[in-house]
Scaffold this motif. Structure first.
Motif: not given
Length: 122
Positions: A8-14, A100-104
């Motif tokens: 569910x993270x906004x960080x892509x899996x790669x 953590x801050x959900x910055x793209x």
């Protein structure tokens, strides 16, 4: 080697794979010369597409952290210096904080580029 993927993270899996491997190299958990699992094996272990792990490996190789030796596999690259190691640790911390801050990721990189430009003399 412990890598965890947050679906569910906004960080892509790669990027999650790349960041965690970079952190392990930076803090010595993956020492110079350590052999990494094959792309296929790590992808299977993490439940990811092969291309996702391959992209993470390619980016780490481009950054000089890994080297691929053909059929012999992928290894932690030698020849880094203390300054690069120190910057790698700082970069890993920055990346973790951005996530953590959900910055793209694109915005986080833009902020670093702006800071680097501002730090240039002249």
């Amino acid at each position: 080697m412990e890598i965890s993927i947050e679906p569910g993270s906004p960080v892509p899996p790669y990027e999650q794979v790349r960041g965690q491997l970079a952190e392990m190299v930076g803090d010595g958990r993956l020492p110079v010369g350590a052999k990494l699992p094959t792309v296929r094996r790590l992808a299977a272990e993490l439940g990811l597409a092969v291309n996702t792990v391959a992209r993470a490996y390619r980016e780490l190789e481009s950054a000089g952290l890994l080297e691929t030796r053909g059929r012999h596999g992928t290894f932690v690259a030698p020849g880094r210096d203390d300054a690069v190691d120190r910057l790698q640790r700082l970069a890993a911390g920055y990346a973790a904080e951005a996530a953590r801050l959900q910055v793209a990721p694109e915005m986080a990189v833009s902020l670093v580029r702006a800071a680097l430009d501002a730090a240039r003399p002249g």
